[in-house]
Design a protein around this motif. Structure first.
Motif, PDB file in Angstrom:
ATOM      1  N   ARG A   8      -1.589   7.860   7.264  1.00  0.00           N
ATOM      2  CA  ARG A   8      -1.458   6.979   8.426  1.00  0.00           C
ATOM      3  C   ARG A   8      -0.387   7.487   9.388  1.00  0.00           C
ATOM      4  NH1 ARG A   8      -2.253   0.643   6.688  1.00  0.00           N
ATOM      5  NH2 ARG A   8      -4.021   0.936   5.277  1.00  0.00           N
TER       6      ARG A   8
ATOM      7  N   HIS B  61       0.297   8.550  -0.697  1.00  0.00           N
ATOM      8  CA  HIS B  61      -0.513   9.501   0.064  1.00  0.00           C
ATOM      9  C   HIS B  61      -1.168   8.815   1.260  1.00  0.00           C
ATOM     10  CE1 HIS B  61      -3.197  12.837   0.937  1.00  0.00           C
ATOM     11  NE2 HIS B  61      -4.223  12.002   0.864  1.00  0.00           N
ATOM     12  N   GLU B  62      -1.611   7.574   1.063  1.00  0.00           N
ATOM     13  CA  GLU B  62      -2.235   6.826   2.154  1.00  0.00           C
ATOM     14  C   GLU B  62      -1.247   6.614   3.296  1.00  0.00           C
ATOM     15  OE1 GLU B  62      -5.250   4.545   4.116  1.00  0.00           O
ATOM     16  OE2 GLU B  62      -5.309   5.959   2.451  1.00  0.00           O
TER      17      GLU B  62
ATOM     18  N   GLN C 199       0.817  -1.215   0.000  1.00  0.00           N
ATOM     19  CA  GLN C 199       0.000   0.000   0.000  1.00  0.00           C
ATOM     20  C   GLN C 199       0.852   1.268   0.000  1.00  0.00           C
ATOM     21  OE1 GLN C 199      -2.586  -0.435   3.378  1.00  0.00           O
ATOM     22  NE2 GLN C 199      -3.984  -1.828   2.330  1.00  0.00           N
TER      23      GLN C 199
ATOM     24  N   HIS D  54       0.391   3.535  -2.993  1.00  0.00           N
ATOM     25  CA  HIS D  54      -0.417   4.695  -2.611  1.00  0.00           C
ATOM     26  C   HIS D  54       0.337   5.465  -1.526  1.00  0.00           C
ATOM     27  CE1 HIS D  54      -3.631   2.662  -4.789  1.00  0.00           C
ATOM     28  NE2 HIS D  54      -3.418   1.600  -4.047  1.00  0.00           N
TER      29      HIS D  54
ATOM     30  N   ARG E 190      -8.764   1.437   7.726  1.00  0.00           N
ATOM     31  CA  ARG E 190      -7.592   2.214   7.327  1.00  0.00           C
ATOM     32  C   ARG E 190      -6.762   2.681   8.521  1.00  0.00           C
ATOM     33  NH1 ARG E 190      -9.741   7.064   4.006  1.00  0.00           N
ATOM     34  NH2 ARG E 190      -7.507   7.511   3.785  1.00  0.00           N
TER      35      ARG E 190
END
Length: 585
Positions: free
Chosen positions: A171, A166-167, A160, A164, A556
């Motif tokens: 977090r 940005h994710e 991830q 991704h 998430r």
């Protein structure tokens, strides 16, 4: 949890792997995260896998620097893996006995190891576990029936953050915000203003039913899930709300006249026996049933595995490492604890056997039977050398601790296999990790617990794992005849409940078994103050309710926020203890 990542990683050419910055980042994070597991282990008997935190922090740090400096090379996938391997190996040092058999040995004998011998001992147990994992690695990772769910969760996070980015940054913000909040609450409670421990009544306060302002406990509650959280609440009500008043009324536990405040120390000396019996019997029963249920390999498969993995794998450098680990752990058993060398040698084959069992259970279920293998090792040495505390605790620590460390590291090898990492570089990273973890972990333990006899098994430091190892060693040393008739009946009742629940949990279909209480949590509730079980249960219930309303949010961010709450309070608590020590110098 999904058994496999949802998307495949693109082919990656290994450009940088065991780089200085990857190692140093893992070392720095290991030094920061190891105290969290030591602190949590002494408080509630559980630890937290630090792989995902290390992945997120390392990625955010180096990708951020690369973005600001165009000439700086990007943080590679394989550097991330080395970083998390070093950090997780350091943080898993608690498997080496630091929060269980070592303090139990001090409580029973009055002998406290000096810092350097303690570091050497914890390192040697973990070092043996690394080499056992190295030889188990080829056969277990190529067994397609073993999915290693925890390693797959780390791999999915790795996917991830590289697919991704940005994710990952989101977090990190959640992680840091939760850590700051938790650390601030702990700092206020410790230095600015003692937050009151509210209780409904003086009588309930005496039974430890108070609200503990600990966000770390809420964070652990968010991780353990609703089943374990509700079981902790039920167990606290049963043990501290039901059994404890009965013990006081029937004078089985005599409290000091006019006593006020929580009476944890007096009550837990009785309550730990049924709790420990339930946990031990449940974990051993469940382990036995799971092993019997595992599919057996066909003879042709077994022969192929032997040909592919056993023959020729005992090459000279790894053989030297394994022999060095054996020599080190045997010599330290003799030098530090006065154990005969031949008895110390018996811990080696037992460690290998237990590691095989534990690694297969973890690979199939994702559940690490650390408690079970620790008790199995104690029971084994209790039969071989009855009445000898050092052998029962420290030789058992060798077998159980090495097996536990090997089990932890198999998840790292699983991640490495999936991304094409170099195994021997992961081995080097693991060795560096346990070296750092041994030093940091022992220093933190000695700062937090300068006087184990006075501090452990108290409301502040319940140390349930210590209580369990101590109780089993006492029972094997003195026999059940040395206990009161009431305690013997309590042990029988706890054992029977443990066998029944452990068998049902493994035999019933999963959709039915999930409605049963968690045996580990039920036994733990007898050893922890009710205040701790209440706060962990609260965290589990709140996370479940949020998940019912906003499932995507919890998927998430729940684990990330919980990890931040755990890290923030534990690091602040350790720093506060260091500060108090400096002030006293």
């Amino acid at each position: 949890m999904r058994d496999a990542p949802s998307t495949a990683l693109p082919p990656v050419r290994i450009e940088r792997e065991l780089s200085p910055r990857a190692v140093l980042t893992g070392v720095a994070l290991g030094i920061l995260l190891t105290p969290s597991n030591v602190y949590a282990g002494l408080r509630i008997g559980w630890s937290f896998n630090m792989s995902i935190i290390a992945l997120l922090v390392g990625f955010a740090l180096w990708q951020g620097l690369a973005g600001r400096s165009k000439g700086r090379p990007a943080w590679t996938l394989h550097e991330s893996n080395i970083n998390q391997t070093v950090a997780s190996a350091a943080a898993s040092i608690v498997s080496g006995g630091l929060v269980a058999p070592i303090p139990a040995y001090t409580l029973l004998t009055g002998h406290q190891l000096d810092p350097l011998p303690m570091m050497a001992w914890v390192f040697s147990v973990s070092f043996l576990g690394i080499w056992i994992a190295w030889y188990l690695r080829p056969a277990l990772l190529d067994d397609h029936g073993l999915k290693f769910p925890e390693g797959m969760a780390t791999l999915e996070t790795l996917q991830q953050i590289y697919h991704h980015g940005h994710e990952a940054m989101m977090r990190i913000k959640v992680l840091c915000s939760a850590a700051l909040l938790s650390g601030l609450v702990k700092w206020i409670d410790g230095f600015v203003w003692a937050i009151p421990r509210w209780a409904p009544s003086p009588g309930l306060e005496r039974l430890t039913f108070t609200l503990d302002p600990s966000l770390m406990l809420v964070g652990f509650g968010g991780i353990i899930g609703i089943r374990v959280g509700l079981t902790l609440l039920f167990g606290a009500a049963l043990a501290w709300g039901g059994l404890a008043p009965w013990l006081i009324d029937h004078a089985l536990v005599v409290l000091a006249p006019n006593s006020s405040g929580p009476q944890f120390a007096a009550l837990v000396e009785w309550l730990l026996w049924p709790g420990v019996s339930l946990m031990v019997c449940a974990t051993l029963t469940s382990l036995l049933v799971r092993l019997l249920q595992m599919p057996r390999q066909r003879p042709a498969e077994l022969q192929a595995n032997r040909a592919a993995h056993t023959l020729g794998r005992f090459s000279l450098p790894p053989a030297c490492g394994l022999l060095l680990a054996i020599a080190l752990v045997v010599a330290l058993q003799a030098l530090l604890f006065g154990i005969d060398w031949w008895m110390a040698l018996l811990s080696i084959p037992l460690a290998i056997c237990l590691a095989v069992v534990a690694a297969r259970v973890v690979g199939a279920t994702g559940i690490a039977p650390i408690g079970a293998i620790g008790k199995l090792s104690q029971l084994s040495f209790g039969l071989v050398a009855p009445g000898q505390v050092a052998i029962n605790l420290m030789s058992a620590n060798t077998a159980g601790g090495a097996a536990g460390q090997a089990t932890d590291l198999m998840n790292d090898f699983k991640v490495g296999q999936a991304i094409g990492a170099t195994p021997h570089k992961q081995l080097i990273a693991q060795c560096l990790g346990i070296l750092i973890g041994s030093v940091a972990g022992v220093l933190v333990y000695l700062v937090l617990i300068p006087d184990p006899q006075a501090l452990l098994l108290t409301e502040q430091w319940p140390a349930p794992a210590v209580a369990t190892w101590k109780a089993v060693a006492q029972t094997l040393m003195q026999g059940l005849g040395a206990l009161s008739p009431e305690l013997r009946w309590a042990i029988v009742a706890g054992s029977a409940a443990g066998v029944l629940l452990g068998a049902l949990d493994s035999l019933l279909p999963q959709r039915v078994a999930r409605w049963l209480p968690s045996t580990g949590a039920l036994g733990l509730a007898f050893i922890l103050p009710a205040s701790i079980s209440m706060m962990m249960g609260l965290g589990a219930v709140v996370t479940w309710l949020v998940g019912c309303r906003w499932p995507s949010v919890t998927e998430r961010f729940a684990i990330t926020a919980a990890a931040g709450l755990i890290a923030g309070e534990s690091i602040t608590g350790v720093a506060a203890s260091f500060w108090e020590m400096v002030r006293m110098l």
